[in-house]
Design a protein around this motif. Sequence first.
Motif, PDB file in Angstrom:
ATOM      1  N   ARG A   1     -48.983 -75.982  60.994  1.00 32.45           N
ATOM      2  CA  ARG A   1     -48.231 -77.107  60.023  1.00 32.45           C
ATOM      3  C   ARG A   1     -46.838 -76.329  60.201  1.00 32.45           C
ATOM      4  NH1 ARG A   1     -50.980 -77.447  53.867  1.00 32.45           N
ATOM      5  NH2 ARG A   1     -48.592 -78.072  52.464  1.00 32.45           N
TER       6      ARG A   1
ATOM      7  N   ASP B   1     -44.065 -77.407  57.271  1.00 34.82           N
ATOM      8  CA  ASP B   1     -43.616 -77.609  55.816  1.00 34.82           C
ATOM      9  C   ASP B   1     -41.590 -78.821  56.454  1.00 34.82           C
ATOM     10  OD1 ASP B   1     -46.384 -78.373  54.648  1.00 34.82           O
ATOM     11  OD2 ASP B   1     -46.650 -76.234  54.367  1.00 34.82           O
TER      12      ASP B   1
ATOM     13  N   ILE C   1     -38.876 -78.382  53.202  1.00 33.47           N
ATOM     14  CA  ILE C   1     -38.235 -79.150  52.343  1.00 33.47           C
ATOM     15  C   ILE C   1     -36.664 -79.688  52.513  1.00 33.47           C
ATOM     16  CG2 ILE C   1     -37.024 -78.268  50.101  1.00 33.47           C
ATOM     17  CD1 ILE C   1     -38.882 -75.852  50.108  1.00 33.47           C
TER      18      ILE C   1
ATOM     19  N   THR D   1     -36.118 -83.850  48.247  1.00 32.09           N
ATOM     20  CA  THR D   1     -37.591 -82.894  48.046  1.00 32.09           C
ATOM     21  C   THR D   1     -36.888 -81.763  46.805  1.00 32.09           C
ATOM     22  OG1 THR D   1     -38.144 -81.248  49.845  1.00 32.09           O
ATOM     23  CG2 THR D   1     -38.676 -83.772  49.919  1.00 32.09           C
TER      24      THR D   1
ATOM     25  N   VAL E   1     -42.599 -72.563  57.132  1.00 33.62           N
ATOM     26  CA  VAL E   1     -41.767 -73.408  55.597  1.00 33.62           C
ATOM     27  C   VAL E   1     -40.227 -73.548  56.143  1.00 33.62           C
ATOM     28  CG1 VAL E   1     -40.731 -73.698  53.120  1.00 33.62           C
ATOM     29  CG2 VAL E   1     -43.434 -72.998  53.748  1.00 33.62           C
TER      30      VAL E   1
ATOM     31  N   THR F   1     -44.126 -82.523  57.106  1.00 31.52           N
ATOM     32  CA  THR F   1     -44.684 -82.961  55.866  1.00 31.52           C
ATOM     33  C   THR F   1     -43.725 -82.476  54.632  1.00 31.52           C
ATOM     34  OG1 THR F   1     -47.334 -82.636  56.173  1.00 31.52           O
ATOM     35  CG2 THR F   1     -46.602 -82.721  54.016  1.00 31.52           C
TER      36      THR F   1
ATOM     37  N   GLN G   1     -41.817 -81.317  51.669  1.00 33.86           N
ATOM     38  CA  GLN G   1     -42.608 -80.819  50.378  1.00 33.86           C
ATOM     39  C   GLN G   1     -41.210 -80.111  49.365  1.00 33.86           C
ATOM     40  OE1 GLN G   1     -45.773 -79.477  49.652  1.00 33.86           O
ATOM     41  NE2 GLN G   1     -46.608 -80.048  51.915  1.00 33.86           N
ATOM     42  N   ASN G   2     -41.461 -79.686  48.255  1.00 38.70           N
ATOM     43  CA  ASN G   2     -39.980 -79.169  47.009  1.00 38.70           C
ATOM     44  C   ASN G   2     -40.505 -77.614  47.293  1.00 38.70           C
ATOM     45  OD1 ASN G   2     -42.601 -79.018  45.608  1.00 38.70           O
ATOM     46  ND2 ASN G   2     -41.845 -80.661  44.948  1.00 38.70           N
TER      47      ASN G   2
ATOM     48  N   SER H   1     -42.130 -75.604  45.481  1.00 44.51           N
ATOM     49  CA  SER H   1     -43.243 -75.578  44.727  1.00 44.51           C
ATOM     50  C   SER H   1     -44.149 -75.050  45.618  1.00 44.51           C
ATOM     51  CB  SER H   1     -44.148 -76.327  43.920  1.00 44.51           C
ATOM     52  OG  SER H   1     -44.677 -77.314  44.314  1.00 44.51           O
ATOM     53  N   ILE H   2     -43.987 -75.346  46.933  1.00 39.45           N
ATOM     54  CA  ILE H   2     -44.885 -74.810  48.314  1.00 39.45           C
ATOM     55  C   ILE H   2     -44.872 -73.641  48.296  1.00 39.45           C
ATOM     56  CG2 ILE H   2     -42.887 -75.603  50.401  1.00 39.45           C
ATOM     57  CD1 ILE H   2     -47.364 -76.398  50.215  1.00 39.45           C
TER      58      ILE H   2
END
Length: 251
Positions: free
Chosen positions: A6, A8, A10, A36, A195, A241, A243-244, A246-247
């Motif tokens: 994965r 993520d 931002i 984002t 991330v 993916t 995201q903001n 909050s991830i």
Amino acid sequence: MNNNHRLDLIISADDFGLVPSVTDGILQGMSNGCITETNLIATSAYCVEAATTAKQHHLTHMGIHLNLEIGHSCFDGSALPNNKLPKGSWIYYNWVEKEFIAQCECLIRQGITLSHLTYHKDIITDINMAQIIAKIAKLYKIPIRRVGNQKLNAYLTNLQINMPDIRIANTGGIDYSFTYLREKLHLVSKSTPKVVEVICHPGYTSEILSHISSLNVGRLQELKLFTDPKTICMIEEEGYTLQNYSILGDK
């Protein structure tokens, strides 16, 4: 998708509230592009106006862009930068901590939820500044942006401060381009980050902006890049993916 792990992503637009043209550009990038996240410059003369505009666009969470050189202090109202205190002294660091907290409180008073900490021009350069950031992150229970010093990142991680695993920025005077962004994201995708944060500075040009920032036309170029459907498709093809911050709450 060329990854089996994965990724993520931002995409964070700095300088919300710097001037109206930057605020408007960031909102355009968030509503019609792949941006984002954003962060407020609470010391700007346009801070309250920007916060009002944000709420009108249903933007109720954002970071704070901690800085020591734009506008006026949120703590004591003095002009920034503060050249009265000797940098590196305990008096200076004590003032910085109070100033940073005051900037956070300024955002909160506007009725916007503080979601994370970011910094103007990599000002977190020593252990004392890192300790201040850690204290504020714990106070508000929020994640932070990675700093430019890897030893300080390790120190902050050891304190269990949440932050993205990788950050990408157009440093060294390099302008963002589709090719530059794709190459950076592709390279990072070969590792195993969880991330990734891309830092950008989109906005519209304006006469006001030209008087206070050397980054003017470049902001419009970045806005075009991060609202281009081709960029959004490339991000998906690289396996990311959007995201903001909050991830990072569950990181």
